[in-house]
Structures are given as C-alpha cells and as structure tokens.
Design a protein around this motif. Structure first.
Motif, PDB file in Angstrom:
ATOM      1  N   SER A   1       0.827  -1.203   0.000  1.00  0.00           N
ATOM      2  CA  SER A   1       0.000   0.000   0.000  1.00  0.00           C
ATOM      3  C   SER A   1       0.860   1.251   0.000  1.00  0.00           C
ATOM      4  CB  SER A   1      -0.913   0.034   1.238  1.00  0.00           C
ATOM      5  OG  SER A   1      -1.778  -1.071   1.266  1.00  0.00           O
ATOM      6  N   LEU A   2       0.394   2.247  -0.727  1.00  0.00           N
ATOM      7  CA  LEU A   2       0.937   3.593  -0.664  1.00  0.00           C
ATOM      8  C   LEU A   2      -0.034   4.422   0.166  1.00  0.00           C
ATOM      9  CD1 LEU A   2       1.934   3.976  -4.420  1.00  0.00           C
ATOM     10  CD2 LEU A   2       3.508   3.694  -2.492  1.00  0.00           C
ATOM     11  N   VAL A   3       0.471   5.099   1.200  1.00  0.00           N
ATOM     12  CA  VAL A   3      -0.413   5.798   2.129  1.00  0.00           C
ATOM     13  C   VAL A   3       0.059   7.234   2.311  1.00  0.00           C
ATOM     14  CG1 VAL A   3      -0.931   3.634   3.309  1.00  0.00           C
ATOM     15  CG2 VAL A   3       0.903   5.100   4.177  1.00  0.00           C
ATOM     16  N   ASN A   4      -0.858   8.087   2.773  1.00  0.00           N
ATOM     17  CA  ASN A   4      -0.524   9.492   2.997  1.00  0.00           C
ATOM     18  C   ASN A   4      -0.719   9.856   4.467  1.00  0.00           C
ATOM     19  OD1 ASN A   4      -3.274   9.518   3.260  1.00  0.00           O
ATOM     20  ND2 ASN A   4      -3.658  11.064   1.679  1.00  0.00           N
ATOM     21  N   ASP A   5      -0.647  11.151   4.757  1.00  0.00           N
ATOM     22  CA  ASP A   5      -0.774  11.606   6.144  1.00  0.00           C
ATOM     23  C   ASP A   5      -2.150  11.281   6.717  1.00  0.00           C
ATOM     24  OD1 ASP A   5       1.811  12.771   6.582  1.00  0.00           O
ATOM     25  OD2 ASP A   5       1.234  14.399   5.234  1.00  0.00           O
ATOM     26  N   ASP A   6      -3.198  11.403   5.894  1.00  0.00           N
ATOM     27  CA  ASP A   6      -4.545  11.093   6.381  1.00  0.00           C
ATOM     28  C   ASP A   6      -4.635   9.635   6.822  1.00  0.00           C
ATOM     29  OD1 ASP A   6      -5.425  13.645   5.896  1.00  0.00           O
ATOM     30  OD2 ASP A   6      -6.208  13.190   3.896  1.00  0.00           O
ATOM     31  N   PHE A   7      -4.020   8.752   6.067  1.00  0.00           N
ATOM     32  CA  PHE A   7      -4.026   7.340   6.442  1.00  0.00           C
ATOM     33  C   PHE A   7      -3.309   7.134   7.774  1.00  0.00           C
ATOM     34  CE2 PHE A   7      -2.094   3.204   6.775  1.00  0.00           C
ATOM     35  CZ  PHE A   7      -3.087   2.328   6.358  1.00  0.00           C
ATOM     36  N   LEU A   8      -2.128   7.736   7.907  1.00  0.00           N
ATOM     37  CA  LEU A   8      -1.360   7.548   9.136  1.00  0.00           C
ATOM     38  C   LEU A   8      -2.113   8.095  10.342  1.00  0.00           C
ATOM     39  CD1 LEU A   8       2.208   8.456   7.828  1.00  0.00           C
ATOM     40  CD2 LEU A   8       1.235   6.177   8.215  1.00  0.00           C
ATOM     41  N   GLN A   9      -2.845   9.191  10.131  1.00  0.00           N
ATOM     42  CA  GLN A   9      -3.635   9.747  11.226  1.00  0.00           C
ATOM     43  C   GLN A   9      -4.773   8.806  11.609  1.00  0.00           C
ATOM     44  OE1 GLN A   9      -5.271  13.608  10.403  1.00  0.00           O
ATOM     45  NE2 GLN A   9      -6.196  13.834  12.421  1.00  0.00           N
ATOM     46  N   SER A  10      -5.461   8.245  10.603  1.00  0.00           N
ATOM     47  CA  SER A  10      -6.549   7.313  10.908  1.00  0.00           C
ATOM     48  C   SER A  10      -6.002   6.029  11.517  1.00  0.00           C
ATOM     49  CB  SER A  10      -7.351   6.995   9.642  1.00  0.00           C
ATOM     50  OG  SER A  10      -6.586   6.235   8.721  1.00  0.00           O
ATOM     51  N   GLN A  11      -4.787   5.649  11.123  1.00  0.00           N
ATOM     52  CA  GLN A  11      -4.164   4.466  11.711  1.00  0.00           C
ATOM     53  C   GLN A  11      -3.881   4.691  13.194  1.00  0.00           C
ATOM     54  OE1 GLN A  11      -0.096   3.387  10.504  1.00  0.00           O
ATOM     55  NE2 GLN A  11      -0.863   1.327  10.051  1.00  0.00           N
ATOM     56  N   GLN A  12      -3.422   5.895  13.532  1.00  0.00           N
ATOM     57  CA  GLN A  12      -3.161   6.222  14.931  1.00  0.00           C
ATOM     58  C   GLN A  12      -4.453   6.215  15.738  1.00  0.00           C
ATOM     59  OE1 GLN A  12      -0.305   6.449  16.445  1.00  0.00           O
ATOM     60  NE2 GLN A  12      -1.282   6.852  18.421  1.00  0.00           N
ATOM     61  N   GLN A  13      -5.535   6.712  15.139  1.00  0.00           N
ATOM     62  CA  GLN A  13      -6.827   6.683  15.821  1.00  0.00           C
ATOM     63  C   GLN A  13      -7.268   5.250  16.064  1.00  0.00           C
ATOM     64  OE1 GLN A  13      -9.526   8.967  13.433  1.00  0.00           O
ATOM     65  NE2 GLN A  13      -8.439  10.898  13.770  1.00  0.00           N
ATOM     66  N   GLY A  14      -6.946   4.372  15.124  1.00  0.00           N
ATOM     67  CA  GLY A  14      -7.278   2.963  15.301  1.00  0.00           C
ATOM     68  C   GLY A  14      -6.538   2.360  16.471  1.00  0.00           C
ATOM     69  N   VAL A  15      -5.284   2.746  16.635  1.00  0.00           N
ATOM     70  CA  VAL A  15      -4.512   2.255  17.774  1.00  0.00           C
ATOM     71  C   VAL A  15      -5.133   2.731  19.076  1.00  0.00           C
ATOM     72  CG1 VAL A  15      -2.287   2.376  18.941  1.00  0.00           C
ATOM     73  CG2 VAL A  15      -2.378   2.084  16.459  1.00  0.00           C
ATOM     74  N   LEU A  16      -5.557   4.002  19.092  1.00  0.00           N
ATOM     75  CA  LEU A  16      -6.176   4.542  20.297  1.00  0.00           C
ATOM     76  C   LEU A  16      -7.488   3.836  20.615  1.00  0.00           C
ATOM     77  CD1 LEU A  16      -5.522   8.367  19.726  1.00  0.00           C
ATOM     78  CD2 LEU A  16      -4.295   6.811  21.267  1.00  0.00           C
TER      79      LEU A  16
END
Length: 263
Positions: A175-190
């Motif tokens: 996958s190629l991901v951007n900042d929005d993806f990384l932010q949503s990924q962090q929310q998933g961790v939370l």
C-alpha cells in the motif's frame, strides 16, 4: 387428508407434474372408481378442466379408464406407475450430466468474445463493504493507494472477517499511504483496533508527490476506487485488463519513489 395432499402435491411438482394432477389422482385413489361428472363434483373443478388434467394423467399412466355403455369410469392406477416418470427423469439427468462438459467447453471457447470491460457502481457503506469483500476472491497480490484505514470506515466485525479471509489465502499486500491514512491508523490504535492484515507492506507518499483524494485497490483485472468523505460513500469497480495493467505500472513507479515508514 390435507397433509397427505400436501405431500403428494410436492412429489408431483418435483416430477414436473402440475399440483392439481395430485388433487385429481388423490380424489380417485380415495374415492374409488367414478364418472367424469362425479370426479368434477368431488374435486370441485370444471369438467373442461378435468378433461385436460385427465389427458396428463393418462400420459403419466396414473389413471385407468373403463368404458361401460358409452360411459367412462375412471379409477386411480397404482402409484408405483410413477416409477416410469422417475426413470425418465434419471435418464434426462444423466444426459444433462454427460452434456455439461461439452457445454462448458463451448462457453469457455467463446469467453474471449465477451465484452472485455465491465463497470460496477456501489453506493453506501454496504456497497463499499461489498467491494472490499470482492477483493477476497483475488487470484493475485493486491496493490492499494489509501487515504484512510479500512478499520476506520467499516465496523470491526466486518474488518475481522475481511482480514481473516485474506490472511487465510496468504494474499500479499502493498500500500501507498498518505498523512490522512497515518492519522486514521493512529486513531485505530487509540481505539484498540489491533487486528491487522498479514503480509502487508506500506510506504509513505507525500501530497507533493501524489495527492490521494480517494482510495484505490488493484487486484486481478480489477481497479476499485472508493471514497467516504463529506458524507458521500460510493465506489466504482472497473474490470478491464489493460486499465488494471496501467494502474499496476503507475503503482510500481510510485512505490520506487515512496518513503519507508518509520515505526
């Protein structure tokens, strides 16, 4: 009586016989020999209808007809006579089974003549879920360009089933991901979403290299675009080998320019 009639009707229907034939046969079987007029009265049918049904019963060898002084008397034939129809059905089934390989070969030979491109539109969260589930039938590795995680936009139960199915098939993902993806990924961790795809690699793409306004998944000969921003949830699948090949080439070019994601 009603239960017996229901069972006989069902059996007749399985043999391809009209259910009303079962009603007439059962009337004769339980009532004994009778005239056409009496049969019409007991079966509560018009005589014209009885005549038509009697022709079908004769062909099925389910009635016997005696003529007494220009008067026909009808009686039910043994139910075992249905064995003739059962045997006929078995023969037809055997012929269908024997013809199936030839039919499959004929259709396979004409498969290339079908339209090469198919476009399917999906709407709403259930539509996007269907698109994602279609991906689980892939015969190839999957490539994706994502601006949000799947977990954030589907319910947890669906994501677990989706990820499990792909993991069971040992599908490789990049996958190629951007900042929005990384932010949503962090929310998933939370949110303690820990289920993940196995065999998944990701690289970061900056907006200066490639803005990612929507997500894209490439597998087999399919390119799937979907978006769930601004309250509009929709997706489009394009089934076309040439388009899929171009998208794969573009992905590989971007993959070489993308950055490793720091853990």
């Amino acid at each position: 009586m009603e239960q017996k009639q229901k069972i006989i009707r069902t059996y007749f229907r399985k043999l391809g016989l009209e259910p009303r034939l079962a009603d007439v046969y059962l009337c004769l079987f339980t009532g004994g020999a009778m005239s056409i007029s009496e049969l019409a009265r007991r079966a509560d049918m018009e005589r014209t209808q009885i005549y038509r049904l009697l022709d079908d019963l004769k062909m099925a060898a389910l009635i016997e007809v005696d003529t007494h002084y220009k008067r026909q008397v009808l009686r039910a034939a043994p139910i075992e006579n249905l064995q003739l129809l059962v045997t006929k059905k078995e023969q037809e089934l055997a012929e269908l089974q024997a013809d199936l390989p030839n039919l499959a070969a004929m259709l396979e030979g004409s498969a290339l003549e079908r339209e090469a491109t198919h476009i399917q539109f999906y709407q709403g969260i259930d539509g996007v879920k269907q698109m994602l589930w279609n991906e689980t039938r892939t015969n190839t590795d999957t490539l994706s360009i994502l601006n949000a995680t799947i977990q954030m936009n589907t319910d947890q139960k669906f994501f677990e089933r989706w990820a499990l199915r792909l993991n069971e098939q040992n599908v490789q993902h990049r996958s190629l991901v951007n900042d929005d993806f990384l932010q949503s990924q962090q929310q998933g961790v939370l949110r303690h979403i820990t289920n993940q795809l196995e065999n998944w690699q990701a690289r970061y793409v900056s907006d200066s290299l490639l803005p990612i306004p929507h997500s894209t998944i490439i597998y087999d000969n399919v390119v799937a675009f979907f978006d769930w921003k601004d309250g509009q949830i929709f997706g489009i699948e394009i089934h076309n080998p040439a388009i899929a090949a171009v998208q794969r080439n573009l992905f590989e070019m971007l993959w070489q320019q993308a950055s490793q994601i720091k853990s």
